[in-house]
Design a protein around this motif. Sequence first.
Motif, PDB file in Angstrom:
ATOM      1  N   ILE A 123      38.609  40.236  39.912  1.00 53.22           N
ATOM      2  CA  ILE A 123      39.107  39.733  38.623  1.00 53.22           C
ATOM      3  C   ILE A 123      38.039  39.853  37.543  1.00 53.22           C
ATOM      4  O   ILE A 123      38.312  40.246  36.402  1.00 53.22           O
ATOM      5  CB  ILE A 123      39.584  38.281  38.777  1.00 53.22           C
ATOM      6  CG1 ILE A 123      40.807  38.234  39.702  1.00 53.22           C
ATOM      7  CG2 ILE A 123      39.937  37.684  37.423  1.00 53.22           C
ATOM      8  CD1 ILE A 123      41.247  36.813  40.070  1.00 53.22           C
ATOM      9  N   ALA A 124      36.786  39.523  37.904  1.00 50.76           N
ATOM     10  CA  ALA A 124      35.691  39.624  36.933  1.00 50.76           C
ATOM     11  C   ALA A 124      35.466  41.080  36.523  1.00 50.76           C
ATOM     12  O   ALA A 124      35.269  41.396  35.344  1.00 50.76           O
ATOM     13  CB  ALA A 124      34.419  39.021  37.521  1.00 50.76           C
ATOM     14  N   CYS A 125      35.492  42.011  37.490  1.00 47.23           N
ATOM     15  CA  CYS A 125      35.316  43.447  37.187  1.00 47.23           C
ATOM     16  C   CYS A 125      36.461  43.958  36.322  1.00 47.23           C
ATOM     17  O   CYS A 125      36.247  44.769  35.410  1.00 47.23           O
ATOM     18  CB  CYS A 125      35.230  44.248  38.485  1.00 47.23           C
ATOM     19  SG  CYS A 125      33.658  44.072  39.365  1.00 47.23           S
ATOM     20  N   SER A 126      37.685  43.495  36.605  1.00 47.22           N
ATOM     21  CA  SER A 126      38.837  43.917  35.814  1.00 47.22           C
ATOM     22  C   SER A 126      38.677  43.508  34.357  1.00 47.22           C
ATOM     23  O   SER A 126      38.948  44.291  33.440  1.00 47.22           O
ATOM     24  CB  SER A 126      40.114  43.320  36.410  1.00 47.22           C
ATOM     25  OG  SER A 126      41.228  43.691  35.628  1.00 47.22           O
TER      26      SER A 126
ATOM     27  N   LEU B  23      26.546  39.601  38.623  1.00 48.30           N
ATOM     28  CA  LEU B  23      27.954  39.217  38.545  1.00 48.30           C
ATOM     29  C   LEU B  23      28.196  37.769  38.985  1.00 48.30           C
ATOM     30  O   LEU B  23      29.117  37.107  38.495  1.00 48.30           O
ATOM     31  CB  LEU B  23      28.812  40.163  39.388  1.00 48.30           C
ATOM     32  CG  LEU B  23      30.318  39.985  39.209  1.00 48.30           C
ATOM     33  CD1 LEU B  23      30.743  40.407  37.798  1.00 48.30           C
ATOM     34  CD2 LEU B  23      31.097  40.781  40.248  1.00 48.30           C
ATOM     35  N   TYR B  24      27.366  37.289  39.900  1.00 51.10           N
ATOM     36  CA  TYR B  24      27.546  35.901  40.352  1.00 51.10           C
ATOM     37  C   TYR B  24      27.347  34.919  39.198  1.00 51.10           C
ATOM     38  O   TYR B  24      27.773  33.757  39.273  1.00 51.10           O
ATOM     39  CB  TYR B  24      26.608  35.576  41.519  1.00 51.10           C
ATOM     40  CG  TYR B  24      25.146  35.534  41.151  1.00 51.10           C
ATOM     41  CD1 TYR B  24      24.546  34.313  40.797  1.00 51.10           C
ATOM     42  CD2 TYR B  24      24.358  36.683  41.163  1.00 51.10           C
ATOM     43  CE1 TYR B  24      23.203  34.261  40.457  1.00 51.10           C
ATOM     44  CE2 TYR B  24      23.018  36.628  40.824  1.00 51.10           C
ATOM     45  CZ  TYR B  24      22.449  35.418  40.478  1.00 51.10           C
ATOM     46  OH  TYR B  24      21.120  35.350  40.136  1.00 51.10           O
TER      47      TYR B  24
ATOM     48  N   TRP C 288      34.740  47.557  41.209  1.00 57.93           N
ATOM     49  CA  TRP C 288      34.554  48.290  39.949  1.00 57.93           C
ATOM     50  C   TRP C 288      35.201  49.669  40.020  1.00 57.93           C
ATOM     51  O   TRP C 288      35.808  50.133  39.054  1.00 57.93           O
ATOM     52  CB  TRP C 288      33.069  48.393  39.615  1.00 57.93           C
ATOM     53  CG  TRP C 288      32.828  49.044  38.285  1.00 57.93           C
ATOM     54  CD1 TRP C 288      32.439  50.315  38.048  1.00 57.93           C
ATOM     55  CD2 TRP C 288      33.019  48.451  36.998  1.00 57.93           C
ATOM     56  NE1 TRP C 288      32.341  50.572  36.706  1.00 57.93           N
ATOM     57  CE2 TRP C 288      32.694  49.434  36.030  1.00 57.93           C
ATOM     58  CE3 TRP C 288      33.416  47.187  36.577  1.00 57.93           C
ATOM     59  CZ2 TRP C 288      32.765  49.193  34.666  1.00 57.93           C
ATOM     60  CZ3 TRP C 288      33.478  46.954  35.202  1.00 57.93           C
ATOM     61  CH2 TRP C 288      33.166  47.943  34.267  1.00 57.93           C
ATOM     62  N   LEU C 289      35.082  50.332  41.146  1.00 56.56           N
ATOM     63  CA  LEU C 289      35.754  51.630  41.315  1.00 56.56           C
ATOM     64  C   LEU C 289      37.266  51.476  41.192  1.00 56.56           C
ATOM     65  O   LEU C 289      37.947  52.374  40.680  1.00 56.56           O
ATOM     66  CB  LEU C 289      35.397  52.230  42.673  1.00 56.56           C
ATOM     67  CG  LEU C 289      33.934  52.688  42.851  1.00 56.56           C
ATOM     68  CD1 LEU C 289      33.686  53.114  44.294  1.00 56.56           C
ATOM     69  CD2 LEU C 289      33.587  53.820  41.895  1.00 56.56           C
ATOM     70  N   MET C 290      37.801  50.350  41.653  1.00 57.39           N
ATOM     71  CA  MET C 290      39.236  50.101  41.547  1.00 57.39           C
ATOM     72  C   MET C 290      39.683  49.931  40.099  1.00 57.39           C
ATOM     73  O   MET C 290      40.689  50.510  39.658  1.00 57.39           O
ATOM     74  CB  MET C 290      39.620  48.831  42.323  1.00 57.39           C
ATOM     75  CG  MET C 290      39.510  48.920  43.821  1.00 57.39           C
ATOM     76  SD  MET C 290      39.938  47.315  44.556  1.00 57.39           S
ATOM     77  CE  MET C 290      39.610  47.622  46.284  1.00 57.39           C
ATOM     78  N   VAL C 291      38.947  49.145  39.346  1.00 62.09           N
ATOM     79  CA  VAL C 291      39.407  48.746  38.018  1.00 62.09           C
ATOM     80  C   VAL C 291      39.193  49.823  36.962  1.00 62.09           C
ATOM     81  O   VAL C 291      39.781  49.739  35.870  1.00 62.09           O
ATOM     82  CB  VAL C 291      38.735  47.434  37.569  1.00 62.09           C
ATOM     83  CG1 VAL C 291      39.077  46.306  38.540  1.00 62.09           C
ATOM     84  CG2 VAL C 291      37.222  47.590  37.464  1.00 62.09           C
ATOM     85  N   VAL C 292      38.362  50.846  37.236  1.00 60.41           N
ATOM     86  CA  VAL C 292      38.177  51.926  36.245  1.00 60.41           C
ATOM     87  C   VAL C 292      39.177  53.054  36.457  1.00 60.41           C
ATOM     88  O   VAL C 292      39.153  54.048  35.715  1.00 60.41           O
ATOM     89  CB  VAL C 292      36.739  52.492  36.282  1.00 60.41           C
ATOM     90  CG1 VAL C 292      35.728  51.427  35.888  1.00 60.41           C
ATOM     91  CG2 VAL C 292      36.421  53.097  37.645  1.00 60.41           C
ATOM     92  N   GLN C 293      40.074  52.894  37.462  1.00 64.36           N
ATOM     93  CA  GLN C 293      41.147  53.878  37.635  1.00 64.36           C
ATOM     94  C   GLN C 293      42.194  53.667  36.535  1.00 64.36           C
ATOM     95  O   GLN C 293      42.254  52.635  35.884  1.00 64.36           O
ATOM     96  CB  GLN C 293      41.796  53.716  39.015  1.00 64.36           C
ATOM     97  CG  GLN C 293      40.846  53.893  40.196  1.00 64.36           C
ATOM     98  CD  GLN C 293      40.192  55.263  40.228  1.00 64.36           C
ATOM     99  OE1 GLN C 293      40.879  56.285  40.142  1.00 64.36           O
ATOM    100  NE2 GLN C 293      38.867  55.284  40.344  1.00 64.36           N
ATOM    101  N   ASP C 294      43.006  54.692  36.329  1.00 62.75           N
ATOM    102  CA  ASP C 294      44.038  54.605  35.302  1.00 62.75           C
ATOM    103  C   ASP C 294      45.397  54.922  35.924  1.00 62.75           C
ATOM    104  O   ASP C 294      45.693  56.108  36.168  1.00 62.75           O
ATOM    105  CB  ASP C 294      43.734  55.579  34.168  1.00 62.75           C
ATOM    106  CG  ASP C 294      44.733  55.457  33.032  1.00 62.75           C
ATOM    107  OD1 ASP C 294      45.294  54.357  32.858  1.00 62.75           O
ATOM    108  OD2 ASP C 294      44.932  56.469  32.323  1.00 62.75           O
TER     109      ASP C 294
END
Length: 411
Positions: A251-254, A311-312, A349-355
């Motif tokens: 959630i934070a990375c998103s 991130l923590y 982070w790799l998940m959230v930078v996908q489109d």
Amino acid sequence: MLNHAKLVSTELRERNKGLVPIHFKRPGDTASIPEIEEVISTFESRMQDVFNVINERDAEIKYLKSGNSTGGVQSAGIQDYRQRLEEKNKELNTLKIQLTEAQKGQSKNKGNEFEKQQIQELRERKNSLEKNFDLARKQIEDRSKEIEKLKRCLDQFDEESSKTKKELKAKIKDNEDLRTRLSQVAGAKLVAGNTSIADLGDKFRPTRIAELYSELYDNDWTEAVDNFSKQEWPEEVIVQHLFITLQGCYIACSQLANQQLQDLVQKLSLDTSSQDGITKFRESHTTEIRQLVDARKGTARDVANSISKNLYKNQKFDEVLRSYKWMKDDIVRQITKLTFFEKCVTVCWLMVVQDPEMYIADNLRPGMKFNKEHYREYTKSGPKVDYSVWPALYLHKNGPLMIKGVAQACD
């Protein structure tokens, strides 16, 4: 006796009348060599006749000496004749010498004439060669001028050709750029938000991220559980804290990724007036926005390493974890020091930078019906969910399942 002498004298005079005359006309100083040769030849012929007569007279004298005394008178006549003959012979020798000298002079003159002729021929040949040389030199000069002219034309042609090649190369590049941009626009419109089209050139495409996500559970998650099992915490508590840690990272990375893209678009458009203006800019510049998205994906690994260090401390991360009342700070603090936490940040982070961005489920609640199509049972089986162990991964929200989650079941 006297009468006999007279008789002999008369006889000699008569015989002398038959002698060959040896008189000849001496050639003048200006006589030519052929004329001198003719006189000498005539004189030699007469001399031969004289010698023949002398031989006859010698025979007669011998005869007279042997028969009578008249031989003395005949001998005196012959002696006189011999003297005259010797004088003529001297003149003949003189003429021969003159002839030899004349022949030498003529030979020398002939030699001089031959040399003069050779010299004249050489001069004529020299003049001819000089004319030919001048002609050849003129031809060479003409050819040299023609070559220089051709060289200048060739240089000009090369310059024009080089210029044309550069222009053609620029045109080709422009054409390729236009084709690339057109392809990018078409591709961006086709791919934008379309998860059914995979970019095979992306080393962190969704299928690869799903593999990393599965490895994270199989390896690092298992290792973390083993480490905490040596402490006084129950396994259920450790498993639940690992679960909310992963949720907090995602959630934070998103949130960070959305803010990053919004900031990039805003910087690009220089429009800070309203959110609607930024949205319109994104819609009208699909290709450029796609390039920004691709750029983020290309730098995702390095950015993730930077994010994982702090991130923590992220506010959103802290909010997510504290939404679970049973969360213990001590356990979370220990988890953030593990390799598991670092890899959680990287994968999230790799998940959230996908489109569009990939999605991990957070909708399981205790007592819900256990969905075996999307989850695997942890250590117990049953029709209901007791608690979440590992969230299911989807290509995007409401999208197809990529990796099954894990949950503890109960009756």
